[in-house]
Design an enzyme around this catalytic site. Structure first.
Site, short mmCIF file in Angstrom:
data_model
loop_
_atom_site.label_atom_id
_atom_site.label_comp_id
_atom_site.label_asym_id
_atom_site.label_seq_id
_atom_site.Cartn_x
_atom_site.Cartn_y
_atom_site.Cartn_z
N ASP A 1 0.82 -1.22 0.00
CA ASP A 1 0.00 0.00 0.00
C ASP A 1 0.85 1.27 0.00
OD1 ASP A 1 -2.42 -1.32 -0.08
OD2 ASP A 1 -2.68 -1.31 2.10
N ARG B 1 0.62 4.65 16.99
CA ARG B 1 0.21 5.66 16.00
C ARG B 1 0.51 7.10 16.37
NH1 ARG B 1 0.81 2.15 12.29
NH2 ARG B 1 -0.86 0.64 12.02
N ASP C 1 -6.99 3.32 12.75
CA ASP C 1 -5.70 4.00 12.61
C ASP C 1 -5.79 5.35 11.90
OD1 ASP C 1 -4.21 2.14 14.00
OD2 ASP C 1 -3.96 0.84 12.27
N SER D 1 -3.23 -9.39 7.35
CA SER D 1 -2.73 -8.03 7.52
C SER D 1 -2.07 -8.00 8.89
CB SER D 1 -3.88 -7.04 7.44
OG SER D 1 -3.49 -5.84 8.08
N1 ARG Z 1 -7.44 -3.59 15.93
C1 ARG Z 1 -6.17 -3.07 16.34
C2 ARG Z 1 -6.28 -1.62 16.70
O1 ARG Z 1 -7.12 -0.94 16.19
C3 ARG Z 1 -5.07 -3.31 15.32
C4 ARG Z 1 -5.27 -2.63 13.98
C5 ARG Z 1 -4.27 -2.98 12.90
N2 ARG Z 1 -4.27 -4.41 12.63
C6 ARG Z 1 -3.65 -5.01 11.63
N3 ARG Z 1 -3.69 -6.30 11.63
N4 ARG Z 1 -3.04 -4.38 10.67
O2 ARG Z 1 -5.50 -1.13 17.48
#
Ligand code: ARG
Length: 413
Positions: free
Chosen positions: A15, A95, A124, A176
């Site tokens: 991506d 993040r 995110d 992912s």
């Molecule tokens: N659900 C988790 C959060 O919002 C992880 C999000 C990203 N997950 C991923 N497999 N890329 O903090």
């Protein structure tokens, strides 16, 4: 006219690789990529080369591990923050720090926009954008995944081939994955059915509990003011401690989670997490607090923990509420000093022992031997007054007969 400059959150994956080229074409912009090292296991060495080959004008790779551990992870740990009482939030808490690094580069490089590779249905995007709004409200945010034309990975791969972008997708990884030193988050593929048990290949850093050693491993963790400062008798900095503890706990099958969670954007999603060190440290820290916090603070702090977890999960890191809660928690941690022995066995975590110079556990009060110094007679008066409201209620409303027939009237004088 001067060319626009855009800072891109870059992981080197499919991506964000497409994003670099796509933004360059769409805005005729110079792209500056920013990659944060949060202690992920994935090699970052080839990433600069890859970014340049993809068309980046300038590449930043920032080692954020120390700041991540000291200013972010230890705060979550001291507060006892677990989202929905379970998830240590490795992804969520990374993040705001990545956003901060992006903003710093964007300012230095005079970028007018920051771009990220988050989708339009996840948490995110909110975390990045709210953090950027707090730190640099003048900078525009671009989220290509919310607006571009690609509908599948295949289309993105075709775009890469057309533009000579190096991609290392051979057999498409069905999951992912996001990871850092606090844990790994895994979703997509067969995991989207919450009834399906995760296949073995989902797990990246923990062995299956059934394949873990048949004997107990004991680790001792030393805390100073709520912060882990030593492992198995050796003082070490946070990054090293987390790396070592991840290894030890992961080898004992500790830290696997399978969670159906409530996203901020309203969707329920199913995610697998691996957080070996975070699991052990939360457990040990909680044990030490049981010994060192007084009852009122301990009970009150549990409510704060939940709010703090929500705040991290929901992208509200750079806020006055977060700072205020930190001040409260730091005050509570002044006496959280000592040592906890934690036993790891086939995915389980249990306590071996705990000790603290600030321990509120008083053997002379607790003991049932003749050393007992507790004044048993003092309980008589205490219970009389403590139980008075209950006694009064049931004297008036006798034995379940709660309906009185006559209303007492004012007496005539
Ligand atoms: N659900 C988790 C959060 O919002 C992880 C999000 C990203 N997950 C991923 N497999 N890329 O903090």
């Amino acid at each position: 006219m001067k060319k626009q400059r855009i800072a891109v959150a870059y992981s080197g994956g499919l991506d964000t690789s497409v994003i670099v080229k796509w933004l360059q074409e769409k805005y005729d912009a110079d792209i500056i990529t920013v990659t944060g090292n949060l202690g992920q296991m994935k090699e970052l060495s080839g990433i600069a080369d890859k970014a340049y080959k993809t068309g980046a004008k300038k590449v930043y790779i920032q080692d954020l591990r120390k700041e991540f551990v000291q200013e972010y992870l230890w705060r979550a740990l001291k507060t006892g923050a677990l989202y929905e009482h379970t998830y240590p939030m490795a992804t969520s808490i990374g993040r705001p720090l990545l956003a901060k690094a992006l903003v710093e580069v964007a300012k230095r490089e005079r970028c007018t926009a920051i771009a990220h590779g988050c989708t339009g249905k996840g948490n995110d995007q909110v975390r990045f954008e709210v953090a950027i709004a707090a730190l640099a409200p003048e900078i525009k945010v671009l989220a290509p995944l919310r607006e571009w034309e690609f509908r599948s990975r295949e289309q993105e791969i075709a775009y890469c081939e057309k533009h000579g972008i190096p991609v290392s997708v051979t057999r498409a990884n069905p999951y992912s994955i996001d990871e850092n030193i606090w844990g790994t988050s895994i979703e997509c593929g067969v995991l989207e059915d919450p009834m399906v048990e995760p296949p073995a290949d989902v797990y990246q850093r923990t062995v299956s509990p059934s394949e873990a050693p048949d004997k107990t491993t004991t680790v001792s963790i030393e805390f100073s003011q709520g912060i882990p400062v030593g492992l198995n008798g050796n003082r070490m900095d946070g990054v090293e401690l987390l790396e070592k503890l991840n290894e030890i706990a992961g080898a004992n099958g500790v830290g696997r989670l399978d969670l159906v969670e409530n996203r901020l954007v309203g969707i329920k999603s199913r995610e697998i997490y691996e957080a070996p060190a975070a699991t052990v440290l939360h457990f040990a820290h909680r044990e030490l607090e049981r010994l060192t916090l007084d009852k009122e603070v301990s009970h009150y702090k549990a409510k704060i923990a939940n709010d703090y977890a929500d705040l991290i999960y929901n992208g509200l890191w750079f806020t006055p509420l977060k700072k205020s809660l930190d001040a409260f928690v730091d005050e509570t941690q002044k006496t959280v000093n000592g040592l906890v022995q934690v036993k790891l066995y086939k995915g389980n975590v249990s306590v071996g022992g705990r000790s603290s110079p600030n321990s509120l556990y008083d053997t002379k009060l607790a003991t049932y031997t003749e050393d007992d110094k507790f004044d048993h007679k003092a309980s008589v008066g205490f219970i009389t007054i403590y139980g008075l409201p209950v006694k009064t209620f049931y004297r008036v409303n006798k034995n379940g007969d709660l309906k009185k027939k006559r209303i007492p009237r004012r007496k005539k004088v």
